[in-house]
Every structure is written in C-alpha cells, then in structure tokens.
Design an enzyme around this catalytic site. Structure first.
Site, PDB file in Angstrom:
ATOM      1  N   GLY A 137      31.591 -17.094 -47.985  1.00  9.41           N
ATOM      2  CA  GLY A 137      31.833 -17.693 -49.295  1.00  9.41           C
ATOM      3  C   GLY A 137      32.989 -18.677 -49.232  1.00  9.41           C
ATOM      4  O   GLY A 137      34.115 -18.284 -48.888  1.00  9.41           O
ATOM      5  N   VAL A 153      36.857 -20.596 -54.288  1.00  7.23           N
ATOM      6  CA  VAL A 153      38.320 -20.618 -54.431  1.00  7.23           C
ATOM      7  C   VAL A 153      38.975 -19.531 -53.578  1.00  7.23           C
ATOM      8  O   VAL A 153      39.895 -19.802 -52.798  1.00  7.23           O
ATOM      9  CB  VAL A 153      38.695 -20.397 -55.916  1.00  7.23           C
ATOM     10  CG1 VAL A 153      40.194 -20.404 -56.095  1.00  7.23           C
ATOM     11  CG2 VAL A 153      38.048 -21.448 -56.802  1.00  7.23           C
ATOM     12  N   ILE A 154      38.494 -18.295 -53.714  1.00 11.51           N
ATOM     13  CA  ILE A 154      39.151 -17.171 -53.034  1.00 11.51           C
ATOM     14  C   ILE A 154      38.994 -17.303 -51.518  1.00 11.51           C
ATOM     15  O   ILE A 154      39.951 -17.105 -50.762  1.00 11.51           O
ATOM     16  CB  ILE A 154      38.586 -15.824 -53.555  1.00 11.51           C
ATOM     17  CG1 ILE A 154      38.925 -15.679 -55.049  1.00 11.51           C
ATOM     18  CG2 ILE A 154      39.141 -14.639 -52.762  1.00 11.51           C
ATOM     19  CD1 ILE A 154      38.265 -14.504 -55.746  1.00 11.51           C
ATOM     20  N   ASP A 195      37.102 -11.900 -67.902  1.00 10.85           N
ATOM     21  CA  ASP A 195      36.068 -11.857 -66.857  1.00 10.85           C
ATOM     22  C   ASP A 195      34.862 -11.016 -67.243  1.00 10.85           C
ATOM     23  O   ASP A 195      33.788 -11.169 -66.660  1.00 10.85           O
ATOM     24  CB  ASP A 195      36.652 -11.266 -65.558  1.00 10.85           C
ATOM     25  CG  ASP A 195      37.471 -12.270 -64.763  1.00 10.85           C
ATOM     26  OD1 ASP A 195      37.779 -13.355 -65.300  1.00 10.85           O
ATOM     27  OD2 ASP A 195      37.814 -11.962 -63.607  1.00 10.85           O
ATOM     28  N   HIS A 255      60.163 -42.217 -61.940  1.00 12.75           N
ATOM     29  CA  HIS A 255      60.053 -42.737 -60.573  1.00 12.75           C
ATOM     30  C   HIS A 255      61.189 -42.188 -59.729  1.00 12.75           C
ATOM     31  O   HIS A 255      62.326 -42.196 -60.186  1.00 12.75           O
ATOM     32  CB  HIS A 255      60.113 -44.265 -60.581  1.00 12.75           C
ATOM     33  CG  HIS A 255      60.124 -44.826 -59.192  1.00 12.75           C
ATOM     34  ND1 HIS A 255      58.979 -44.893 -58.413  1.00 12.75           N
ATOM     35  CD2 HIS A 255      61.143 -45.303 -58.411  1.00 12.75           C
ATOM     36  CE1 HIS A 255      59.283 -45.411 -57.231  1.00 12.75           C
ATOM     37  NE2 HIS A 255      60.586 -45.656 -57.201  1.00 12.75           N
TER      38      HIS A 255
HETATM   39  C1  LIG Z   1      42.100 -13.322 -54.927  1.00 11.91           C
HETATM   40  C2  LIG Z   1      42.004 -13.858 -56.320  1.00 11.91           C
HETATM   41  C3  LIG Z   1      42.757 -14.950 -56.689  1.00 11.91           C
HETATM   42  C4  LIG Z   1      42.674 -15.447 -57.974  1.00 11.91           C
HETATM   43  N1  LIG Z   1      43.433 -16.529 -58.289  1.00 11.91           N
HETATM   44  C5  LIG Z   1      43.362 -17.045 -59.529  1.00 11.91           C
HETATM   45  C6  LIG Z   1      44.175 -18.149 -59.890  1.00 11.91           C
HETATM   46  O1  LIG Z   1      44.940 -18.667 -59.077  1.00 11.91           O
HETATM   47  N2  LIG Z   1      44.086 -18.617 -61.158  1.00 11.91           N
HETATM   48  C7  LIG Z   1      43.237 -18.071 -62.080  1.00 11.91           C
HETATM   49  O2  LIG Z   1      43.186 -18.532 -63.217  1.00 11.91           O
HETATM   50  N3  LIG Z   1      42.462 -17.007 -61.770  1.00 11.91           N
HETATM   51  C8  LIG Z   1      42.513 -16.483 -60.523  1.00 11.91           C
HETATM   52  N4  LIG Z   1      41.758 -15.387 -60.222  1.00 11.91           N
HETATM   53  C9  LIG Z   1      40.894 -14.809 -61.279  1.00 11.91           C
HETATM   54  C10 LIG Z   1      41.712 -13.946 -62.238  1.00 11.91           C
HETATM   55  O3  LIG Z   1      42.364 -12.940 -61.504  1.00 11.91           O
HETATM   56  C11 LIG Z   1      40.806 -13.341 -63.302  1.00 11.91           C
HETATM   57  O4  LIG Z   1      40.061 -14.351 -63.936  1.00 11.91           O
HETATM   58  C12 LIG Z   1      41.637 -12.605 -64.358  1.00 11.91           C
HETATM   59  O5  LIG Z   1      42.386 -11.570 -63.770  1.00 11.91           O
HETATM   60  C13 LIG Z   1      40.731 -12.015 -65.441  1.00 11.91           C
HETATM   61  O6  LIG Z   1      41.504 -11.351 -66.381  1.00 11.91           O
HETATM   62  P1  LIG Z   1      40.932 -10.148 -67.245  1.00 11.91           P
HETATM   63  O7  LIG Z   1      42.039  -9.720 -68.146  1.00 11.91           O
HETATM   64  O8  LIG Z   1      39.637 -10.522 -67.831  1.00 11.91           O
HETATM   65  O9  LIG Z   1      40.603  -8.989 -66.200  1.00 11.91           O
HETATM   66  P2  LIG Z   1      41.450  -8.276 -65.064  1.00 11.91           P
HETATM   67  O10 LIG Z   1      42.595  -9.073 -64.635  1.00 11.91           O
HETATM   68  O11 LIG Z   1      40.466  -7.851 -64.031  1.00 11.91           O
HETATM   69  O12 LIG Z   1      42.055  -6.988 -65.782  1.00 11.91           O
HETATM   70  C14 LIG Z   1      41.267  -5.939 -66.214  1.00 11.91           C
HETATM   71  C15 LIG Z   1      42.127  -4.697 -66.300  1.00 11.91           C
HETATM   72  O13 LIG Z   1      41.408  -3.688 -66.998  1.00 11.91           O
HETATM   73  C16 LIG Z   1      41.576  -2.448 -66.340  1.00 11.91           C
HETATM   74  N5  LIG Z   1      40.437  -1.602 -66.711  1.00 11.91           N
HETATM   75  C17 LIG Z   1      39.132  -1.797 -66.428  1.00 11.91           C
HETATM   76  N6  LIG Z   1      38.374  -0.846 -67.033  1.00 11.91           N
HETATM   77  C18 LIG Z   1      39.241  -0.056 -67.710  1.00 11.91           C
HETATM   78  C19 LIG Z   1      39.081   1.080 -68.535  1.00 11.91           C
HETATM   79  N7  LIG Z   1      37.881   1.561 -68.831  1.00 11.91           N
HETATM   80  N8  LIG Z   1      40.191   1.656 -69.045  1.00 11.91           N
HETATM   81  C20 LIG Z   1      41.425   1.159 -68.783  1.00 11.91           C
HETATM   82  N9  LIG Z   1      41.635   0.079 -68.020  1.00 11.91           N
HETATM   83  C21 LIG Z   1      40.556  -0.519 -67.496  1.00 11.91           C
HETATM   84  C22 LIG Z   1      41.632  -2.826 -64.872  1.00 11.91           C
HETATM   85  O14 LIG Z   1      42.237  -1.798 -64.125  1.00 11.91           O
HETATM   86  C23 LIG Z   1      42.478  -4.098 -64.939  1.00 11.91           C
HETATM   87  O15 LIG Z   1      43.844  -3.776 -64.918  1.00 11.91           O
HETATM   88  C24 LIG Z   1      41.831 -14.837 -58.937  1.00 11.91           C
HETATM   89  C25 LIG Z   1      41.084 -13.717 -58.589  1.00 11.91           C
HETATM   90  C26 LIG Z   1      41.166 -13.225 -57.302  1.00 11.91           C
HETATM   91  C27 LIG Z   1      40.366 -12.017 -56.951  1.00 11.91           C
END
Ligand SMILES: Cc1cc2nc3c(=O)[nH]c(=O)nc-3n(C[C@H](O)[C@H](O)[C@H](O)COP(=O)(O)OP(=O)(O)OC[C@H]3O[C@@H](n4cnc5c(N)ncnc54)[C@H](O)[C@@H]3O)c2cc1C
Length: 475
Positions: A190, A193-194, A322, A454
């Site tokens: 893949g 980005v990652i 996400d 600049h």
């Molecule tokens: C290696 C990598 C690099 C990345 N770099 C970037 C970047 O540079 N810039 C960028 O914009 N995005 C980046 N991303 C993407 C970014 O991390 C995600 O888009 C972002 O974290 C999504 O946020 P979220 O709050 O939707 O979910 P998440 O960050 O996944 O958080 C979800 C949280 O919910 C918790 N959870 C899940 N189910 C339950 C439950 N039932 N009860 C209690 N807690 C629960 C999980 O434990 C987690 O803590 C990257 C991703 C990866 C894997």
C-alpha cells in the site's frame, strides 16, 4: 442511581474529545468514554491520532529526518559529525513521551472544561427516558444515561485476507510505530499516506524499503503533476515503489516474511524481508458498541450511516470521524465534532468538505486542497493553471531544499481558486493559506496581490498565483 448526562460521547479520539469539549463549552453536562489503555493500563485518550497515528508518526518522521540531515546534508553547511548513529530505542522512547504529553493534555482539557471522563468501553444498552442508557465497562461496570449520544469510535487497520497482524513480522500502523531495531529489509503493501510515511521513516534509518502497490498509478488522488514530481524525489532517495503488483501468498517464518507477488510486467517475484507493514486502508470501528441493541444503522462497509449533518437513523444519536463516511483525517473528525456539538445547541455548525486539506508528511511533503487538474478535466471545468518551482525561491535555496513546486488551478473565467497543490518543503504549513483563500472564495489574483514576507517559502505560493496570469516575477 445512574449518572445522567445531557451528552455522552463514545470515543475520545479527535472526533470525540473535541465534540465533548465543544459541547461542554456550550453548557451541556458531558461525559466522554474512551477505552484506549497506555502500557501501564491507564487511560490514554486521543484515539488512533494520538496513540498510533498522526502524532507518533510525525515524531518518528522528525527523528529520522534529523538523522538523514546529519548523515547527508550537514556536510553541505560545513558541519562534520563523524559517524552518526541512531539509538532506535531512544527514538521510540521520545515518541512515546510525545504521545503521553498529548494524552495528559486531553485529560487536563477534560478537567478544565468539566467533561466527566470514563475509562472503559461504552456500549448501547437501550433507549430510555427520551435518551439512551450506555454501559461503561472499565475497572468497574456502570450504566450512565445521555439525552444525546455522539459515537466517535474511529477505525482499525485493514488486514490482508488470511494474513492477520501479529505485530512482530506482519505489522499494522501500531507495530510499525514501535519497531525496536532498524530492519535490514522492509516491505510495505500500500503506497498511500501511511505506507509512504512509514516507508520514509525506516528508509532514512537505513532499511532497504520496497513498497508494493496494486494500483497502476502512483497517488491517484493527488494532482498528476505533483504525484510525478514526488515519485521522482522518492526514486532518488532509494525508496523502491512498485506499481501495478498483484500480491500472492505471504508466508511468515521465524526469521521474517516472504511475499510472493506478480509485478507489472507479469513476472513472478519472491521477496524476503524482516518485516512487512500492511497499509491498505482502514475500516470503520463499531466493535463492542452493541449498535444492534438500539437499531443503529450501519452500511455494508460497517460505517455508521449519517446524513450531511452527522445525524444517524436514531433521534439524538450522532456519529463523527472515521466511523462515518468521508476522508479519514483527524481534522475532518474534529470539525465534525464541533459542528455536531453546535447543532445539538441549536446552532448552525458547518463542515466544508471542499476545503479540507490533505497532507503527506514525507520529504518532500505533499499537500493539497480542492480539485486536481484531472478532476477539473473530468468535470468539464475550464481552468487556468500556474506553477512555481521552489528552485527559484530564495528561502528554499537557503534551506538547501529546492525540490518541488506550488501549483494553482483557477477558474478560467472568474479566476476563483479551484485547487492548490504543493510538493516541497513545509507544504503542510503552506497549504493553510490556500485553505483560507478558498474558504473566502478568493481569486488567484487576490493571492498574487497580497504582500508575502521575504524571504519565505510562501513567496512560492504568491508566485504560483501570479503564474496563473503568466506574470511570475522571479522565474
Ligand atoms: C499511522 C497513521 C498516521 C496518520 N496520520 C494522520 C495525519 O497526519 N493527519 C490526519 O489528519 N490524520 C492522520 N491519520 C488518521 C487519523 O488518525 C484519524 O483520521 C483520526 O484519528 C480519526 O479520529 P476519530 O476520533 O474518528 O477516531 P480515533 O482516533 O480512531 O478514536 C477513536 C477512539 O474511540 C475509542 N473507542 C472505540 N470504540 C469504543 C467504545 N466502544 N468505547 C469506548 N471507546 C471506544 C478508541 O479506543 C479510540 O480511542 C493517521 C492514521 C494513522 C493510522
């Protein structure tokens, strides 16, 4: 008696914790439940972004870039260092410390904003009293109630069918961020980005890195001219990127991994590596949420179905980040979190999907906002393009990093900016100006007439805007 809240947020990643803080600012009584554990079993809010995503990857990218500079670029500045070595354990320890600072920062913000934090898994029990009962399963188990619920449970790494992550040889982003020693040979499946960011880290530290990509084009979502320029730079660095491959059997042994694949020419290749990182995308996460208990609707990908306002099929239940449609980016999740909190308060929260910036933090960095040239062609939009190379920018020369360019795309008639694409130094920072400009519906002429400091890299942005009207001053 169970604790009652106006708003219960399930998930403490960028979508969830920001929604919780904004809701509290608006006067709601808010709980946020997050199950992420640190190495000691304690709470580690911040989600994928803070723990195994945006933040730790940028920490490792920074360390490995310093190493690369010390090895290959310091001499140009007259600095001799002797043999430069890398203590990988220390680098990973520093990354962990950066993660912890962010985890602690979020816990502090919860306190400051009077958000009640629960460490454990949140799951739906039933609809009750015009709201919902949510079970929290942590060190203890309890049921709380929320009049409104925000689901922000994020995503998980997608595994190849039949090849589960063991985080020893076959790694997800999680394992990729805590490799203990530089692998001699590393493969990634893949080239998104990652894949590119992780591949860059370990290539800079000395690994022989091969990235295998199934698609025939490199970075298909990126403007073609920009992707081509980036590919040239990666090739020069020795990052081997093979496009149009078909991955076959993957065998894991004591010593490493064998990847069998067919290359673009149709030849069978057998690749032996110490580690394999699989970065083929992410899947929305609703594991353990017990969505069925309340009839929360998911689509065929497992994402929670929402409308344009992040409303689910259930009254008073919202979902962001996400776990719903749209780009999997932390800042998109945050914007949705804010918008949902404001909608709950009867305000008009808004997310403009047309001005969400994208960044790939490789070297050179790649960043863009708006439509690409190939999209404009496909949409039949008449446009003008202007580019300016960093080679002709004084600050880039002084930095010693003249790779890449800034590219503007503007409407042929109105001159409104339709897209800005950057490959080069600090593209991640430079793109903000383009986002602001597009948010205010600026024309290329507007940027061309604004005074830029600049010498600065941002002068390349101004010059690319001038290039739309074929009147660059420094090229
Ligand atoms: C290696 C990598 C690099 C990345 N770099 C970037 C970047 O540079 N810039 C960028 O914009 N995005 C980046 N991303 C993407 C970014 O991390 C995600 O888009 C972002 O974290 C999504 O946020 P979220 O709050 O939707 O979910 P998440 O960050 O996944 O958080 C979800 C949280 O919910 C918790 N959870 C899940 N189910 C339950 C439950 N039932 N009860 C209690 N807690 C629960 C999980 O434990 C987690 O803590 C990257 C991703 C990866 C894997």
């Amino acid at each position: 008696m169970s604790q009652a809240f106006d708003v219960v947020v399930i998930g403490g990643g960028p979508g969830g914790y920001i929604a919780a803080i904004r809701a509290a600012q608006l006067g709601f009584k808010v709980a946020c439940i997050d199950e992420w554990k640190n190495a000691a079993g304690g709470p580690a809010p911040g989600g994928t972004c803070t723990n195994v995503g945006c933040i730790p990857s940028k920490a490792l990218l920074q360390s490995s870039e310093h190493f690369e500079h010390a090895n290959h670029h310091f001499a140009d500045h007259g600095i001799s260092t002797g043999k430069v070595t890398m203590d990988v354990a220390k680098m990973v320890g520093r990354k962990d410390a950066v993660v912890k600072q962010n985890n602690d920062g979020i816990l502090y913000l919860f306190k400051k904003n009077k958000v009640t934090f629960f460490h454990g898994r949140g799951s739906f029990v039933a609809a009750a009293d015009g709201g919902y009962q949510i079970k929290v399963a942590g060190a203890a188990e309890e049921v709380i109630t929320g009049k409104q619920v925000v689901v922000a449970t994020g995503s998980n790494a997608r595994a190849l069918p039949g090849v589960p992550f063991d985080e020893e040889h076959v790694l997800s982003n999680d394992g990729a961020l805590r490799i203990g020693a530089v692998p001699k040979k590393l493969a990634l499946i893949g080239s998104g980005v990652i894949g590119l960011e992780m591949g860059s880290v370990w290539r800079r530290l000395g690994a022989d890195v091969t990235i295998l990509e199934g698609l025939p084009t490199f970075l298909g979502a990126v403007d073609e001219q920009i992707a081509k320029e980036a590919k040239k730079a990666f090739d020069k660095q020795g990052l081997k990127i093979e496009l149009g491959v078909k991955v076959g059997e993957i065998k894991t042994g004591k010593k490493g991994v064998n990847v069998a694949y067919t290359n673009a020419k149709g030849e069978a290749v057998s690749l032996d590596v110490d580690k394999l990182i699989v970065s083929i995308g992410r899947v929305p996460n609703t594991i353990g949420l017990n969505a069925e208990a309340v009839g929360l609707q998911l689509d065929e990908r497992g994402a929670i179905v929402v409308d344009g306002d992040c409303k689910t099929n259930l009254p008073g239940v919202w979902a962001v980040g996400d776990v719903v449609r749209g780009p999997m980016l932390a800042h998109k999740a945050e914007e949705e979190g804010v918008a949902v909190a404001e909608r709950m308060a009867g305000q008009h929260g808004h997310v403009n999907f047309n001005t969400i910036p994208w960044v790939i933090y490789t070297s050179p960095e790649i960043a863009w906002v708006g439509r690409t040239e190939q999209q404009l062609k496909a949409d039949g939009v008449a446009y003008k393009a202007g580019t300016f190379p960093f080679l002709a920018n004084g600050r880039a020369r002084a930095l010693g990093d003249t790779t890449g360019m800034v590219k503007f795309l503007a409407d042929a008639k109105t001159d409104e900016i339709l897209g800005v694409h950057i490959v080069g130094p600090m593209a991640s920072e430079l793109i903000s100006e383009a986002v602001v400009a597009m948010e205010f519906k600026a024309s290329a002429e507007d940027i061309a007439r604004i005074c830029h400091a600049h010498p600065s890299l941002s002068e390349a942005t101004k010059e690319a805007a001038l290039a739309v009207d074929k009147r660059t001053l420094n090229f």
